[in-house]
Design a protein around this motif. Sequence first.
Motif, PDB file in Angstrom:
ATOM      1  N   THR A   6       4.622  -2.850  -4.904  1.00 27.04           N
ATOM      2  CA  THR A   6       3.179  -3.566  -4.979  1.00 27.04           C
ATOM      3  C   THR A   6       2.422  -2.908  -5.828  1.00 27.04           C
ATOM      4  O   THR A   6       1.950  -1.741  -5.692  1.00 27.04           O
ATOM      5  CB  THR A   6       2.536  -3.438  -3.437  1.00 27.04           C
ATOM      6  OG1 THR A   6       3.505  -3.877  -2.383  1.00 27.04           O
ATOM      7  CG2 THR A   6       1.334  -3.892  -3.379  1.00 27.04           C
ATOM      8  N   ARG A  20       5.652  -3.957   7.261  1.00 21.92           N
ATOM      9  CA  ARG A  20       4.403  -4.547   6.639  1.00 21.92           C
ATOM     10  C   ARG A  20       3.172  -3.420   6.875  1.00 21.92           C
ATOM     11  O   ARG A  20       2.433  -3.221   6.024  1.00 21.92           O
ATOM     12  CB  ARG A  20       4.007  -5.465   8.042  1.00 21.92           C
ATOM     13  CG  ARG A  20       4.861  -6.576   8.030  1.00 21.92           C
ATOM     14  CD  ARG A  20       4.349  -7.352   6.819  1.00 21.92           C
ATOM     15  NE  ARG A  20       3.087  -8.414   6.842  1.00 21.92           N
ATOM     16  CZ  ARG A  20       2.713  -9.150   5.998  1.00 21.92           C
ATOM     17  NH1 ARG A  20       3.506  -9.392   4.759  1.00 21.92           N
ATOM     18  NH2 ARG A  20       1.763  -9.615   6.480  1.00 21.92           N
ATOM     19  N   GLU A  21       3.837  -2.110   7.744  1.00 24.60           N
ATOM     20  CA  GLU A  21       2.852  -0.980   7.673  1.00 24.60           C
ATOM     21  C   GLU A  21       2.852  -0.275   6.177  1.00 24.60           C
ATOM     22  O   GLU A  21       1.895   0.106   5.481  1.00 24.60           O
ATOM     23  CB  GLU A  21       3.244   0.133   8.778  1.00 24.60           C
ATOM     24  CG  GLU A  21       2.922  -0.498  10.129  1.00 24.60           C
ATOM     25  CD  GLU A  21       3.756   0.409  10.925  1.00 24.60           C
ATOM     26  OE1 GLU A  21       3.348   0.090  12.087  1.00 24.60           O
ATOM     27  OE2 GLU A  21       4.347   1.337  10.722  1.00 24.60           O
ATOM     28  N   GLU A  23       3.761  -1.856   3.562  1.00 24.82           N
ATOM     29  CA  GLU A  23       2.962  -2.578   2.354  1.00 24.82           C
ATOM     30  C   GLU A  23       1.549  -2.363   2.403  1.00 24.82           C
ATOM     31  O   GLU A  23       0.683  -2.600   1.374  1.00 24.82           O
ATOM     32  CB  GLU A  23       3.273  -4.079   2.757  1.00 24.82           C
ATOM     33  CG  GLU A  23       2.692  -5.109   1.686  1.00 24.82           C
ATOM     34  CD  GLU A  23       3.176  -6.436   2.119  1.00 24.82           C
ATOM     35  OE1 GLU A  23       2.668  -7.408   1.211  1.00 24.82           O
ATOM     36  OE2 GLU A  23       4.022  -6.786   2.959  1.00 24.82           O
ATOM     37  N   ALA A  24       1.151  -2.291   3.638  1.00 29.30           N
ATOM     38  CA  ALA A  24      -0.545  -2.019   3.811  1.00 29.30           C
ATOM     39  C   ALA A  24      -0.920  -0.696   3.106  1.00 29.30           C
ATOM     40  O   ALA A  24      -1.621  -0.447   2.404  1.00 29.30           O
ATOM     41  CB  ALA A  24      -0.731  -1.892   5.338  1.00 29.30           C
ATOM     42  N   CYS A  27      -0.931  -0.786  -0.464  1.00 32.99           N
ATOM     43  CA  CYS A  27      -2.313  -1.470  -1.042  1.00 32.99           C
ATOM     44  C   CYS A  27      -3.333  -0.634  -0.983  1.00 32.99           C
ATOM     45  O   CYS A  27      -4.144  -0.643  -1.688  1.00 32.99           O
ATOM     46  CB  CYS A  27      -2.552  -2.787  -0.125  1.00 32.99           C
ATOM     47  SG  CYS A  27      -1.349  -4.153  -0.158  1.00 32.99           S
ATOM     48  N   ILE A  37      -6.842  -6.187   1.407  1.00 36.62           N
ATOM     49  CA  ILE A  37      -5.379  -6.035   1.976  1.00 36.62           C
ATOM     50  C   ILE A  37      -5.114  -7.059   2.832  1.00 36.62           C
ATOM     51  O   ILE A  37      -4.042  -7.773   2.735  1.00 36.62           O
ATOM     52  CB  ILE A  37      -5.456  -4.546   2.592  1.00 36.62           C
ATOM     53  CG1 ILE A  37      -5.622  -3.503   1.706  1.00 36.62           C
ATOM     54  CG2 ILE A  37      -3.984  -4.594   3.389  1.00 36.62           C
ATOM     55  CD1 ILE A  37      -5.507  -2.061   2.393  1.00 36.62           C
ATOM     56  N   HIS A  40      -4.424 -10.075   0.294  1.00 33.37           N
ATOM     57  CA  HIS A  40      -3.002  -9.880  -0.227  1.00 33.37           C
ATOM     58  C   HIS A  40      -1.714 -10.240   0.642  1.00 33.37           C
ATOM     59  O   HIS A  40      -0.802 -10.541   0.427  1.00 33.37           O
ATOM     60  CB  HIS A  40      -2.806  -8.362  -0.665  1.00 33.37           C
ATOM     61  CG  HIS A  40      -1.852  -7.932  -1.412  1.00 33.37           C
ATOM     62  ND1 HIS A  40      -1.267  -8.415  -2.672  1.00 33.37           N
ATOM     63  CD2 HIS A  40      -0.695  -7.267  -0.813  1.00 33.37           C
ATOM     64  CE1 HIS A  40      -0.149  -7.949  -2.920  1.00 33.37           C
ATOM     65  NE2 HIS A  40       0.247  -7.318  -1.849  1.00 33.37           N
ATOM     66  N   MET A  41      -2.122  -9.536   1.938  1.00 38.96           N
ATOM     67  CA  MET A  41      -0.998  -9.591   2.851  1.00 38.96           C
ATOM     68  C   MET A  41      -0.789 -10.979   3.796  1.00 38.96           C
ATOM     69  O   MET A  41      -0.118 -11.241   4.600  1.00 38.96           O
ATOM     70  CB  MET A  41      -0.726  -8.532   3.773  1.00 38.96           C
ATOM     71  CG  MET A  41      -0.530  -7.418   3.253  1.00 38.96           C
ATOM     72  SD  MET A  41      -0.753  -5.688   4.446  1.00 38.96           S
ATOM     73  CE  MET A  41       0.645  -6.113   5.444  1.00 38.96           C
ATOM     74  N   SER A  42      -1.832 -11.835   3.597  1.00 42.45           N
ATOM     75  CA  SER A  42      -2.049 -13.172   4.179  1.00 42.45           C
ATOM     76  C   SER A  42      -2.106 -12.874   5.629  1.00 42.45           C
ATOM     77  O   SER A  42      -1.511 -13.647   6.571  1.00 42.45           O
ATOM     78  CB  SER A  42      -1.056 -14.243   3.797  1.00 42.45           C
ATOM     79  OG  SER A  42      -0.970 -14.357   2.711  1.00 42.45           O
ATOM     80  N   ALA A  48      -5.185  -6.289   9.467  1.00 41.42           N
ATOM     81  CA  ALA A  48      -4.905  -5.401   8.435  1.00 41.42           C
ATOM     82  C   ALA A  48      -5.444  -3.915   8.673  1.00 41.42           C
ATOM     83  O   ALA A  48      -4.887  -3.073   8.612  1.00 41.42           O
ATOM     84  CB  ALA A  48      -5.571  -5.893   7.086  1.00 41.42           C
ATOM     85  N   ARG A  51      -2.926  -2.292  11.069  1.00 43.19           N
ATOM     86  CA  ARG A  51      -1.914  -1.993  10.296  1.00 43.19           C
ATOM     87  C   ARG A  51      -2.200  -0.435   9.504  1.00 43.19           C
ATOM     88  O   ARG A  51      -1.452   0.602   9.819  1.00 43.19           O
ATOM     89  CB  ARG A  51      -1.313  -2.835   9.313  1.00 43.19           C
ATOM     90  CG  ARG A  51      -1.018  -3.909  10.063  1.00 43.19           C
ATOM     91  CD  ARG A  51       0.452  -4.434   9.307  1.00 43.19           C
ATOM     92  NE  ARG A  51       0.801  -5.777   9.748  1.00 43.19           N
ATOM     93  CZ  ARG A  51       1.557  -6.227  10.755  1.00 43.19           C
ATOM     94  NH1 ARG A  51       2.012  -5.205  11.682  1.00 43.19           N
ATOM     95  NH2 ARG A  51       1.845  -7.318  11.033  1.00 43.19           N
TER      96      ARG A  51
END
Length: 128
Positions: A6, A20-21, A23-24, A27, A37, A40-42, A48, A51
């Motif tokens: 990312t 997903r954690e 990815e957060a 970010c 965030i 970005h993660m929708s 968010a 997470r």
Amino acid sequence: METITTGSWMGHLGRGLAPRELEALLCVAQGMTTKEIARHMSIAPGTAANRIDTVLFKLDARRRADAIAKAIKGQIITPLCIALASLIAMHSIIDEGDPMRRDRRAPAERREFSIRIVRKAEAFEHHA
């Protein structure tokens, strides 16, 4: 080993964080706010925040910066600039005779440039 990239950060899966954690966290490492965030993660901003809180709990960190530092120390995330720097270093080792590569200016060029700056400054003082 699988990775998530990312921006300018790379995260390694299988080191304690869910995808997903991770990815957060990546970010957060880029300096994004919770709302950024979420966009970005929708996901919803509350999700968010959850997470990020989970990441803080799993890494035993109090703040986001502390979580990033612990993730880097634990080799969960790495900045891509390290990979880029190593790639550049490898290129310079492999292709040492590249005529297009120029590391620094010749000493004469540096002196000429500094003389021009001094002369411009002197001319400015005479006109003032």
